[in-house]
Scaffold this active site. Structure first.
Site, PDB file in Angstrom:
ATOM      1  N   GLU A 133       4.742 -30.302 -30.937  1.00 55.49           N
ATOM      2  CA  GLU A 133       5.684 -30.632 -29.846  1.00 55.49           C
ATOM      3  C   GLU A 133       5.250 -29.967 -28.543  1.00 55.49           C
ATOM      4  O   GLU A 133       5.422 -30.527 -27.465  1.00 55.49           O
ATOM      5  CB  GLU A 133       7.113 -30.226 -30.247  1.00 55.49           C
ATOM      6  CG  GLU A 133       7.677 -31.193 -31.288  1.00 55.49           C
ATOM      7  CD  GLU A 133       8.641 -30.561 -32.276  1.00 55.49           C
ATOM      8  OE1 GLU A 133       9.144 -29.454 -32.030  1.00 55.49           O
ATOM      9  OE2 GLU A 133       8.883 -31.195 -33.331  1.00 55.49           O
ATOM     10  N   GLY A 149       9.560 -34.003 -38.668  1.00 49.74           N
ATOM     11  CA  GLY A 149      10.867 -34.565 -38.312  1.00 49.74           C
ATOM     12  C   GLY A 149      11.067 -36.021 -38.697  1.00 49.74           C
ATOM     13  O   GLY A 149      12.057 -36.635 -38.322  1.00 49.74           O
ATOM     14  N   HIS A 152       2.075 -25.688 -31.631  1.00 46.00           N
ATOM     15  CA  HIS A 152       2.915 -26.647 -32.360  1.00 46.00           C
ATOM     16  C   HIS A 152       2.746 -28.029 -31.723  1.00 46.00           C
ATOM     17  O   HIS A 152       2.598 -28.144 -30.507  1.00 46.00           O
ATOM     18  CB  HIS A 152       4.379 -26.213 -32.312  1.00 46.00           C
ATOM     19  CG  HIS A 152       5.248 -27.043 -33.194  1.00 46.00           C
ATOM     20  ND1 HIS A 152       5.732 -28.269 -32.786  1.00 46.00           N
ATOM     21  CD2 HIS A 152       5.666 -26.865 -34.465  1.00 46.00           C
ATOM     22  CE1 HIS A 152       6.431 -28.796 -33.777  1.00 46.00           C
ATOM     23  NE2 HIS A 152       6.412 -27.965 -34.810  1.00 46.00           N
ATOM     24  N   LYS A 179      13.042 -24.339 -33.310  1.00 46.23           N
ATOM     25  CA  LYS A 179      12.797 -25.263 -32.187  1.00 46.23           C
ATOM     26  C   LYS A 179      13.818 -25.002 -31.069  1.00 46.23           C
ATOM     27  O   LYS A 179      14.226 -23.868 -30.859  1.00 46.23           O
ATOM     28  CB  LYS A 179      12.847 -26.723 -32.666  1.00 46.23           C
ATOM     29  CG  LYS A 179      11.952 -26.958 -33.872  1.00 46.23           C
ATOM     30  CD  LYS A 179      11.648 -28.412 -34.084  1.00 46.23           C
ATOM     31  CE  LYS A 179      10.775 -28.554 -35.329  1.00 46.23           C
ATOM     32  NZ  LYS A 179      10.168 -29.851 -35.450  1.00 46.23           N
ATOM     33  N   ASN A 189      11.183 -22.687 -38.209  1.00 50.18           N
ATOM     34  CA  ASN A 189      11.016 -22.965 -36.784  1.00 50.18           C
ATOM     35  C   ASN A 189      12.338 -23.530 -36.261  1.00 50.18           C
ATOM     36  O   ASN A 189      12.705 -24.649 -36.588  1.00 50.18           O
ATOM     37  CB  ASN A 189       9.874 -23.973 -36.607  1.00 50.18           C
ATOM     38  CG  ASN A 189       9.695 -24.406 -35.171  1.00 50.18           C
ATOM     39  OD1 ASN A 189      10.301 -23.837 -34.258  1.00 50.18           O
ATOM     40  ND2 ASN A 189       8.860 -25.408 -34.965  1.00 50.18           N
ATOM     41  N   GLU A 225       0.281 -29.195 -40.241  1.00 51.52           N
ATOM     42  CA  GLU A 225       1.456 -30.038 -40.039  1.00 51.52           C
ATOM     43  C   GLU A 225       1.010 -31.392 -39.490  1.00 51.52           C
ATOM     44  O   GLU A 225       0.780 -31.524 -38.277  1.00 51.52           O
ATOM     45  CB  GLU A 225       2.394 -29.415 -38.999  1.00 51.52           C
ATOM     46  CG  GLU A 225       2.960 -28.078 -39.371  1.00 51.52           C
ATOM     47  CD  GLU A 225       4.249 -27.807 -38.599  1.00 51.52           C
ATOM     48  OE1 GLU A 225       5.301 -27.764 -39.239  1.00 51.52           O
ATOM     49  OE2 GLU A 225       4.198 -27.667 -37.375  1.00 51.52           O
ATOM     50  N   SER A 283       8.635 -32.154 -42.483  1.00 49.90           N
ATOM     51  CA  SER A 283       9.708 -32.726 -43.308  1.00 49.90           C
ATOM     52  C   SER A 283       9.842 -32.086 -44.695  1.00 49.90           C
ATOM     53  O   SER A 283      10.226 -32.764 -45.653  1.00 49.90           O
ATOM     54  CB  SER A 283       9.537 -34.242 -43.444  1.00 49.90           C
ATOM     55  OG  SER A 283       9.670 -34.864 -42.181  1.00 49.90           O
TER      56      SER A 283
HETATM   57  P1  PGA Z   1      10.371 -30.534 -39.735  1.00 45.04           P
HETATM   58  O1  PGA Z   1       9.636 -29.632 -38.651  1.00 45.04           O
HETATM   59  O2  PGA Z   1      10.506 -29.701 -40.977  1.00 45.04           O
HETATM   60  O3  PGA Z   1      11.704 -30.870 -39.116  1.00 45.04           O
HETATM   61  O4  PGA Z   1       9.523 -31.716 -39.967  1.00 45.04           O
HETATM   62  C1  PGA Z   1       8.540 -28.841 -38.984  1.00 45.04           C
HETATM   63  C2  PGA Z   1       7.953 -28.238 -37.746  1.00 45.04           C
HETATM   64  O5  PGA Z   1       7.985 -28.885 -36.701  1.00 45.04           O
HETATM   65  O6  PGA Z   1       7.447 -27.117 -37.765  1.00 45.04           O
END
Ligand code: PGA
Length: 247
Positions: free
Chosen positions: A99, A175, A97, A13, A11, A169, A210
């Site tokens: 976010e 993150g 997602h 982002k 991803n 997730e 993460s």
């Molecule tokens: P991350 O993000 O690996 O930076 O935690 C995962 C995601 O948001 O899909």
């Protein structure tokens, strides 16, 4: 979505502008060309970068979008239509997602987005779900997972065959450098599997939050895990490729 293959999804982002997205797609393709892998590798650039990134991608890399409009073509300023994703031959699309849910009020749109994709395309939705830290502390993780799946599937009465990926997730793991304990992840996967098995759909379950070069092996052999959704670590092509190589 191949039945027996693991899937590793990057991803991107909104971490990259167009130029950086093109640079990353080229270096990822170069690094991936040097290894042998049976796994499916998927990248999810932003909408604007997607058609340009596609031109640079090694043919073994699949691609998709980070989101999609909930409705068919129409007067919805600022949205990106499913039709366009079909025209660039996207194979995957991320929906829900955390976010998007947090900053763009997507919670209420997830069911419409899923319905739009499953009723009108062969694109495989990657539905992201997961609990917040407060919900986990209160022991509500499994309840939240089931609720999010039920809400997402609430408009799909007409769908009897589908292919879908569920990305578990935990919101607090995204993150943050924190990951769920492997055994806790297994509990979540089992709850997801139970809901999905009641349908006649083909599905895979991936973990995200993460995941990086230092911790992915903790998850590697977990029952019911079909792959990863990776955010931060995909910005380093060598780390990302090493995860793919050894998964
Ligand atoms: P991350 O993000 O690996 O930076 O935690 C995962 C995601 O948001 O899909």
């Amino acid at each position: 979505m191949s039945k027996n293959k693991k899937i590793i999804i990057a991803n991107w982002k909104m971490n990259l502008d167009l130029k950086s997205a093109l640079t990353l797609s080229r270096s990822l393709s170069r690094s991936l060309a040097k290894i042998k892998t049976q796994h499916q590798v998927v990248v999810l650039p932003d909408f604007l970068a997607l058609p340009e990134v596609i031109k640079n991608l090694d043919s073994r890399i699949y691609y998709g979008a980070q989101d999609v409009a909930p409705f068919p073509l129409g007067a919805y300023t600022g949205e990106v239509p499913l039709e366009s994703l079909k025209q660039v031959k996207a194979q995957f699309v991320l929906i829900g997602h955390s976010e998007r849910r947090q900053y763009f009020s997507d919670d209420s749109l997830v069911a419409d987005k899923l319905k739009n994709v499953l009723e009108n395309s062969n694109i495989v939705p990657i539905l992201a779900i997961g609990e917040t830290w407060e919900q986990r502390k209160k022991g509500e993780t499994i309840k939240i997972i089931k609720q999010q799946l039920q809400t997402a599937f609430s408009k799909l009465d007409k769908i009897d065959s589908a292919r879908i990926i569920i990305a578990y997730e935990p919101v607090w793991a995204i993150g943050s450098g924190l990951t769920v304990k492997p055994l806790e992840a297994v509990e979540a996967f089992q709850a997801i599997k139970k809901v999905l098995q009641a349908k006649s759909w083909r599905f895979k379950i991936v973990y995200g939050g993460s995941v990086n070069l230092n911790n992915y092996l903790d998850f590697k052999n977990l029952t019911d895990l079909d792959g990863f959704l990776i955010g931060g670590a995909r910005l380093k092509p060598l780390d990302f490729v090493n995860i793919i190589k050894n998964f």
